[in-house]
Design a protein around this motif. Structure first.
Motif, PDB file in Angstrom:
ATOM      1  N   GLU A   1      17.740 -31.197 -31.694  1.00  0.00           N
ATOM      2  CA  GLU A   1      17.643 -32.388 -32.626  1.00  0.00           C
ATOM      3  C   GLU A   1      17.311 -32.089 -33.946  1.00  0.00           C
ATOM      4  N   SER A   2      16.270 -31.160 -33.987  1.00  0.00           N
ATOM      5  CA  SER A   2      15.596 -30.889 -35.347  1.00  0.00           C
ATOM      6  C   SER A   2      16.916 -29.876 -36.114  1.00  0.00           C
TER       7      SER A   2
ATOM      8  N   ARG B   1      17.602 -34.399 -21.993  1.00  0.00           N
ATOM      9  CA  ARG B   1      16.399 -35.333 -21.781  1.00  0.00           C
ATOM     10  C   ARG B   1      16.377 -35.767 -20.382  1.00  0.00           C
TER      11      ARG B   1
ATOM     12  N   GLN C   1      10.742 -29.990 -25.295  1.00  0.00           N
ATOM     13  CA  GLN C   1      10.691 -29.054 -26.488  1.00  0.00           C
ATOM     14  C   GLN C   1      12.173 -28.590 -26.861  1.00  0.00           C
TER      15      GLN C   1
ATOM     16  N   GLY D   1      13.817 -31.365 -28.311  1.00  0.00           N
ATOM     17  CA  GLY D   1      13.447 -31.577 -29.658  1.00  0.00           C
ATOM     18  C   GLY D   1      13.947 -30.487 -30.716  1.00  0.00           C
TER      19      GLY D   1
END
Length: 162
Positions: free
Chosen positions: A54-55, A161, A48, A51
């Motif tokens: 990255e978003s 990650r 999460q 992500g």
């Protein structure tokens, strides 16, 4: 993005990814120690957080196009004002020369008042050009900062990650 909650036996912690990231690798390592306390959901939380990084990086890169367009528009506005400024300068120079050569006739024709009006107009034009150039530089800095921030967010995602 919505906050991410990390729970363990004796407490919990809520992370707001938009406020926390981008950050240094040392702070991420500290965060990962807290995430490890929630061993059941550790992988999900890490994904999460990665992500979210990255978003947000992608959003920044997508927003660069609008920043570039705004910067170009401000620069074009400044360039469009340049001929008007030069014309106003020539008028002021001409009025000064007329007043100097024939002061009596110039007063009768109202040249001193016109000179004052032209000076005021020149001040307005140069202030507008200055504002446009300032906005251009600001958008250019934001454009460059967006790329640097996006790169830092990508690096944060790589560290997060599993």
């Amino acid at each position: 993005m919505e906050p991410i909650t990390i729970r363990w036996e004796t407490g919990y912690m809520t992370i707001n990814p938009d406020a926390f990231f981008p950050t240094s690798a040392a702070r991420i390592r500290k965060l990962l120690r807290v995430v490890a306390l929630d061993f059941e959901h550790q992988d999900v939380i890490r994904m999460q957080l990665a992500g979210a990084c990255e978003s947000r990086a992608q959003e920044l890169l997508d927003g660069r196009k609008s920043l570039a367009n705004e910067a170009v528009n401000h620069h074009q506005k400044a360039a469009d004002l340049e001929p008007q400024i030069e014309t106003a300068k020539r008028r002021i120079t001409t009025l000064r020369a007329c007043i100097k050569e024939q002061p009596k006739k110039a007063r009768q024709l109202g040249y001193p008042e016109r000179l004052h009006e032209e000076r005021e107009q020149l001040k307005k034009l140069t202030a507008e050009r200055s504002g446009a150039l300032s906005a251009f530089r600001k958008k250019k800095r934001e454009f460059e900062a967006a790329e640097a921030t996006a790169e830092k967010l990508r690096q944060n995602a790589e560290v997060l990650r599993p």
